[in-house]
Design a protein around this motif. Structure first.
Motif, PDB file in Angstrom:
ATOM      1  N   UNK A  13       0.816  -1.217   0.000  1.00  0.00           N
ATOM      2  CA  UNK A  13       0.000   0.000   0.000  1.00  0.00           C
ATOM      3  C   UNK A  13       0.849   1.266   0.000  1.00  0.00           C
ATOM      4  N   UNK A  14       0.271   2.337  -0.494  1.00  0.00           N
ATOM      5  CA  UNK A  14       0.986   3.620  -0.534  1.00  0.00           C
ATOM      6  C   UNK A  14       1.234   4.126   0.872  1.00  0.00           C
ATOM      7  N   UNK A  15       2.341   4.851   1.053  1.00  0.00           N
ATOM      8  CA  UNK A  15       2.707   5.355   2.366  1.00  0.00           C
ATOM      9  C   UNK A  15       2.538   6.873   2.424  1.00  0.00           C
ATOM     10  N   UNK A  16       3.341   7.523   3.207  1.00  0.00           N
ATOM     11  CA  UNK A  16       3.221   8.957   3.449  1.00  0.00           C
ATOM     12  C   UNK A  16       3.495   9.759   2.175  1.00  0.00           C
ATOM     13  N   UNK A  17       3.111  11.045   2.164  1.00  0.00           N
ATOM     14  CA  UNK A  17       3.376  11.906   1.004  1.00  0.00           C
ATOM     15  C   UNK A  17       4.862  11.932   0.651  1.00  0.00           C
ATOM     16  N   UNK A  18       5.139  12.164  -0.625  1.00  0.00           N
ATOM     17  CA  UNK A  18       6.517  12.126  -1.093  1.00  0.00           C
ATOM     18  C   UNK A  18       7.353  13.239  -0.475  1.00  0.00           C
ATOM     19  N   UNK A  19       8.577  12.902  -0.122  1.00  0.00           N
ATOM     20  CA  UNK A  19       9.550  13.863   0.397  1.00  0.00           C
ATOM     21  C   UNK A  19      10.344  14.388  -0.801  1.00  0.00           C
ATOM     22  N   UNK A  20      10.286  15.700  -1.094  1.00  0.00           N
ATOM     23  CA  UNK A  20      10.951  16.234  -2.296  1.00  0.00           C
ATOM     24  C   UNK A  20      12.465  16.391  -2.157  1.00  0.00           C
ATOM     25  N   UNK A  36      14.973  12.077   0.262  1.00  0.00           N
ATOM     26  CA  UNK A  36      13.655  11.495   0.042  1.00  0.00           C
ATOM     27  C   UNK A  36      13.576  10.792  -1.301  1.00  0.00           C
ATOM     28  N   UNK A  37      14.150  11.406  -2.321  1.00  0.00           N
ATOM     29  CA  UNK A  37      14.162  10.782  -3.653  1.00  0.00           C
ATOM     30  C   UNK A  37      14.984   9.499  -3.648  1.00  0.00           C
ATOM     31  N   UNK A  38      16.111   9.534  -2.927  1.00  0.00           N
ATOM     32  CA  UNK A  38      16.936   8.341  -2.833  1.00  0.00           C
ATOM     33  C   UNK A  38      16.177   7.213  -2.136  1.00  0.00           C
ATOM     34  N   UNK A  39      15.482   7.560  -1.062  1.00  0.00           N
ATOM     35  CA  UNK A  39      14.703   6.559  -0.333  1.00  0.00           C
ATOM     36  C   UNK A  39      13.616   5.957  -1.220  1.00  0.00           C
ATOM     37  N   UNK A  40      12.965   6.783  -2.042  1.00  0.00           N
ATOM     38  CA  UNK A  40      11.927   6.273  -2.941  1.00  0.00           C
ATOM     39  C   UNK A  40      12.505   5.309  -3.959  1.00  0.00           C
ATOM     40  N   UNK A  41      13.685   5.638  -4.474  1.00  0.00           N
ATOM     41  CA  UNK A  41      14.324   4.750  -5.451  1.00  0.00           C
ATOM     42  C   UNK A  41      14.650   3.401  -4.829  1.00  0.00           C
ATOM     43  N   UNK A  42      15.200   3.435  -3.618  1.00  0.00           N
ATOM     44  CA  UNK A  42      15.546   2.188  -2.930  1.00  0.00           C
ATOM     45  C   UNK A  42      14.283   1.400  -2.599  1.00  0.00           C
TER      46      UNK A  42
END
Length: 289
Positions: free
Chosen positions: A87-94, A98-104
Motif C-alpha cells: 500500500x501507498x505510504x506517506x506523502x513524497x519527500x521532495x 527522500x528521492x533516494x529513499x523512494x528509489x531504494x
C-alpha cells in the motif's frame, strides 16, 4: 516464444520481460495493462481492445504471449498482484534523501519480480555447467561490462576460474577457441548488443554451451543462448529501461548465482572461500605494516 519463467510470476514482471519484443498491437495492450492494473481487472477483453484501439483477438494473443490460457486468466493474475501490492505510504519527500529513499523502496518492492523469470530447472542446469566446465568465458559489453568483470572475479574467488576479456574482437577469438565441454556466460541487459551477439555466434560455432543472463525474454541474446536466465528489469516500462538502464537486478542475480555455485561445489567451494579469505587477511596485514 512466450513466457517461460515461473508460473506464479506477476503479470507486470512478464510484461517488462516480453513487451519490448511484442508486435506493436500486443505491446500497446501490454503497456495499457501495466499502466492501470485496476482498470484491467474491471475490463473485458473487448473493453480493453476498444480502449487501446486493437481487435479483441490481439488482447487474447497478448494474454497468451504473457503465458496465460486467455484473458480471463490474465485478469485473475492481475487481481492477485493488486491484492499483494504494497500500500501507498506517506506523502513524497521532495528532498534529495527522500528521492533516494523512494528509489531504494521501489527497487525493494520489485525484488520478487527479479526472480520471477527463473525456473529451478534452468538454475540447476547453469550451476552444474559452471561447476563442471573446464573453461568458463564471461562476456559482457557496454553498460553490462562491469557486471561481467564482477562475475569473473567472484567465480575466480570461489575456486571456479573464469576469463573476462574487455576487447570485443579478443572475446570473439577466445570464444572461437572453446570446446563443447566449455561454457560461455553472456550478460546483456538489453539483449541486443551486436558485439555480444558476435561472440555468441563464435561460441556456438565452437560447440560451447552458451548461457545468457538478460532482462528481456524474446531478445536476440535470449533466443540465441542454449540456456537463458531472464531477469525482468525493475523499471515500470521499456522506456524506463532506456532512460535509466539499471543493471542492479542483473547484479543481484549474478552474485546469488555465484553463491549457488559455491554451495553446489561443497567442500571444494568452502575450501576456495577459505583460501580467498586467508589471502585477503594477508593483504590487510601487509597494508598495515
Amino acid at each position: 516464444m512466450g513466457w517461460s519463467g515461473a508460473d506464479d510470476a506477476p503479470a507486470t514482471a512478464r510484461i517488462r520481460a516480453l513487451a519490448p519484443s511484442m508486435h506493436a498491437g500486443e505491446r500497446r495492450v501490454a503497456e495499457a495493462i501495466a499502466a492501470d492494473l485496476a482498470t484491467t481487472v474491471e475490463s473485458t477483453a473487448q473493453d480493453l481492445a476498444d480502449a487501446v484501439g486493437v481487435g479483441r483477438a490481439t488482447v487474447v494473443r497478448t494474454a497468451q504471449t504473457l503465458g496465460y490460457d486467455g484473458y480471463p486468466q490474465l485478469r485473475v493474475a492481475v487481481t492477485r498482484e493488486l491484492a499483494l501490492a504494497t500500500p501507498a505510504h506517506a506523502p513524497e519527500d521532495p528532498s534529495l534523501l527522500g528521492r533516494l529513499r523512494r528509489s531504494v523502496s521501489h527497487f525493494a518492492s520489485r525484488l520478487d519480480h527479479t526472480v520471477s523469470g527463473l525456473t529451478e530447472e534452468a538454475l540447476a542446469s547453469v550451476v552444474a555447467a559452471l561447476d563442471a566446465a573446464p573453461r568458463v568465458l564471461v562476456v559482457a559489453n557496454g553498460l553490462s561490462s562491469p557486471l561481467g568483470l564482477d562475475l569473473h572475479l567472484r567465480l575466480t574467488a570461489a575456486g571456479r576460474p573464469a576469463e573476462f576479456i574487455h576487447d570485443s574482437l579478443a572475446q570473439r577469438i577466445a570464444a572461437r577457441q572453446m570446446t563443447p565441454a566449455d561454457v560461455c556466460v553472456v550478460i546483456s541487459g538489453s539483449g541486443a548488443s551486436d558485439a555480444t551477439l558476435a561472440v555468441m555466434r563464435a561460441a556456438g560455432d565452437s560447440g560451447a554451451h552458451v548461457i545468457a543472463v538478460t532482462s528481456f525474454a524474446r531478445s536476440a541474446v535470449a533466443e540465441k543462448a542454449d540456456t537463458a536466465l531472464i531477469v525482468p528489469p525493475v523499471g515500470e516500462s521499456f522506456r524506463d529501461e532506456l532512460l535509466h538502464t539499471s543493471r542492479a537486478a542483473l547484479m543481484l542475480i549474478t552474485e546469488a548465482l555465484v553463491d549457488a555455485v559455491v554451495t553446489h561445489r561443497g567442500r571444494r567451494g568452502v575450501a576456495a572461500r577459505d583460501a580467498m579469505l586467508r589471502e585477503v587477511e594477508s593483504a590487510i596485514r601487509e597494508s598495515e605494516r
